[in-house]
Design an enzyme around this catalytic site. Structure first.
Site, short mmCIF file in Angstrom:
data_model
loop_
_atom_site.label_atom_id
_atom_site.label_comp_id
_atom_site.label_asym_id
_atom_site.label_seq_id
_atom_site.Cartn_x
_atom_site.Cartn_y
_atom_site.Cartn_z
N HIS A 113 6.59 -30.06 24.00
CA HIS A 113 6.76 -28.83 23.23
C HIS A 113 6.84 -29.19 21.75
O HIS A 113 6.62 -30.35 21.38
CB HIS A 113 8.02 -28.08 23.70
N ARG A 129 13.57 -28.52 29.82
CA ARG A 129 14.41 -27.90 30.86
C ARG A 129 14.62 -26.40 30.63
O ARG A 129 15.12 -25.72 31.53
CB ARG A 129 15.75 -28.62 30.96
N GLN A 153 16.61 -43.06 34.90
CA GLN A 153 17.63 -42.39 34.08
C GLN A 153 18.16 -41.11 34.71
O GLN A 153 18.95 -40.40 34.11
CB GLN A 153 17.11 -42.15 32.66
N GLY A 176 9.25 -29.69 19.80
CA GLY A 176 10.19 -30.76 19.47
C GLY A 176 9.49 -32.11 19.53
O GLY A 176 9.56 -32.91 18.59
N HIS A 177 8.79 -32.35 20.65
CA HIS A 177 8.02 -33.60 20.77
C HIS A 177 6.94 -33.66 19.67
O HIS A 177 6.70 -34.72 19.09
CB HIS A 177 7.32 -33.67 22.13
P1 AMP Z 1 12.32 -35.93 26.46
O1 AMP Z 1 10.88 -35.73 26.82
O2 AMP Z 1 13.17 -34.72 26.70
O3 AMP Z 1 12.89 -37.20 27.01
O4 AMP Z 1 12.34 -36.10 24.87
C1 AMP Z 1 11.56 -37.08 24.25
C2 AMP Z 1 11.96 -37.16 22.79
O5 AMP Z 1 11.77 -35.88 22.17
C3 AMP Z 1 13.43 -37.52 22.61
O6 AMP Z 1 13.55 -38.43 21.52
C4 AMP Z 1 14.07 -36.20 22.29
O7 AMP Z 1 15.24 -36.30 21.50
C5 AMP Z 1 12.96 -35.51 21.51
N1 AMP Z 1 13.15 -34.05 21.57
C6 AMP Z 1 13.26 -33.28 22.68
N2 AMP Z 1 13.50 -31.99 22.34
C7 AMP Z 1 13.56 -31.97 20.98
C8 AMP Z 1 13.80 -30.95 20.01
N3 AMP Z 1 14.03 -29.67 20.37
N4 AMP Z 1 13.77 -31.28 18.70
C9 AMP Z 1 13.55 -32.57 18.32
N5 AMP Z 1 13.33 -33.58 19.18
C10 AMP Z 1 13.32 -33.29 20.49
#
Ligand code: AMP
Length: 285
Positions: free
Chosen positions: A34, A187, A61, A36-37
Site C-alpha cells: 500500500h 491488516r 515472525q 506506506g510501502h
Molecule cells: P510489512 O509489509 O507490514 O511488514 O511492512 C513492511 C515495511 O513497511 C515496514 O518497514 C513497515 O514499517 C512499513 N510500513 C507499513 N505500513 C506503513 C505505513 N502506514 N507507513 C509507513 N511505513 C509503513
C-alpha cells in the site's frame, strides 16, 4: 522491473549492478503493498541507483495463534505498485527458499524486545531479526528502509545493525495514514465497516497524546491514562498495550525527560492494529 524467487537470481542481479558501480537500496516487506510501502520504495528510489523490494510473508515472525495463513497476498498488485514507484527487482521467495530443511540458526535480541510487541508476540522479533539479517546477506544493500509505523521493529533493526557491525545504513520513514487518520496497514483489510470506523480510536489517541506532549505535559501516566480512556470508550476496541518507552532502550519511563516513543497495540474485533508517535517528532511539528 523483474520478479525473482531464488537467492541466486538476486545475487546475480546485484553483482551485475555492483560491477557497474551502482548503489542498492532494500525495502523489506510482507507484500500486499500500500502507500506506506510505496513511500519506502520512493525514498529508496531517491537515494539509490537500484531498489530491491522483498515480498515475503515470513512464517518465523508469526506466533502459532496468529494470522500467517490468512495474511493477504497479491503479487500481481504488488508488482504494479513496485514498478510505478521505481523499484527494480522484487524478491518473492517461497518459505522453502528462505528456510531450507534443517535450518537452525537465529538472530535474537534482549532488552529492546522485552516490552511492547515483544511482550505480546514472544517469537516475533527473533523472526524479524533472522529474516532481515538473511535479506541483508542476500542483497548486501547500501541502505535499507523501514517504516516508523513499526517503531519497535525500526529500533530493533538499528540496534542489531550496530551490535553486529552490519555495514548498512538504516533509514526510518514517516507513518503514512488514510485521509481520516488510520495508519495504512495490510491488516486493515480484515476490518468490516463497523470495525473500520472503530479503528479510528488509535489515531485519535495518538493525536490526543501528541497534543498533550505539545502542551508541555511530562507525566507519562497522565498522558497514557487519557489515551486509554479514549480507546476504552470504543466498544469494539480492546487494548493490548499503550506505553511510553525510552527511544533507545524500549523500556518504560515515568517522565518525559528524554526522547520517547508512545506506542500502542489495540485489538479491533479480532484484528490487532498498532500505532505510535515519537515525542521528538511532536516537537519538530
Ligand atoms: P510489512 O509489509 O507490514 O511488514 O511492512 C513492511 C515495511 O513497511 C515496514 O518497514 C513497515 O514499517 C512499513 N510500513 C507499513 N505500513 C506503513 C505505513 N502506514 N507507513 C509507513 N511505513 C509503513
Amino acid at each position: 522491473m523483474r520478479i525473482v524467487d531464488t537467492i541466486d537470481e538476486v545475487r546475480r542481479q546485484v553483482r551485475e549492478w555492483r560491477a557497474q558501480g551502482l548503489t542498492v537500496g532494500l525495502v523489506p516487506t510482507m507484500g500486499y503493498l500500500h502507500e506506506g510501502h510505496a513511500s519506502l520504495i520512493d525514498a529508496s528510489h531517491r537515494d539509490n541507483d537500484r531498489t530491491v523490494v522483498s515480498d515475503f510473508v515470513n512464517p518465523m515472525q508469526f506466533g502459532p495463534t496468529e494470522d500467517l495463513e490468512s495474511y493477504p497476498r497479491d503479487i500481481v498488485h504488488d508488482a504494479k505498485l513496485v514498478e510505478e514507484h521505481g523499484g527494480d527487482l522484487i524478491f518473492h521467495p517461497d518459505p522453502s527458499e528462505m528456510y531450507h530443511e534443517g535450518f537452525s540458526s537465529f538472530v535474537d535480541m534482549t532488552v529492546l524486545t522485552e516490552e511492547l510487541c515483544g511482550l505480546s508476540r514472544p517469537v516475533h522479533f527473533r523472526g524479524v531479526c533472522t529474516v532481515v539479517t538473511k535479506l541483508f546477506n542476500i542483497v548486501k544493500p547500501d541502505r535499507a528502509y523501514f517504516g516508523k509505523k513499526d517503531a519497535q521493529q525500526l529500533a530493533v533493526i538499528r540496534h542489531m545493525v550496530d551490535d553486529l557491525n552490519m555495514d548498512i545504513e538504516i533509514i526510518g520513514c514517516p507513518i503514512i495514514r488514510e485521509d481520516d487518520g488510520l495508519a495504512k496497514s495490510s491488516r486493515n483489510t480484515y476490518l468490516n465497516d463497523a470495525e473500520r470506523k472503530a479503528a479510528l480510536v488509535l489515531s485519535e489517541a495518538v493525536r490526543l497524546g501528541m497534543d498533550m506532549v505539545r502542551s508541555g505535559e511530562k507525566n507519562c501516566d497522565t498522558i497514557l491514562s487519557q489515551m486509554k480512556s479514549l480507546i476504552e470508550a470504543e466498544p469494539l476496541a480492546r487494548i493490548d498495550y499503550v506505553k511510553m518507552v525510552d527511544c533507545a532502550t524500549m523500556q518504560q519511563i515515568p517522565t518525559l525527560d528524554r526522547p520517547a516513543l508512545c506506542a500502542m497495540a489495540v485489538f479491533i474485533g479480532k484484528t490487532r492494529l498498532i500505532d505510535n508517535f515519537f515525542t521528538e517528532d511532536v516537537q519538530e511539528g
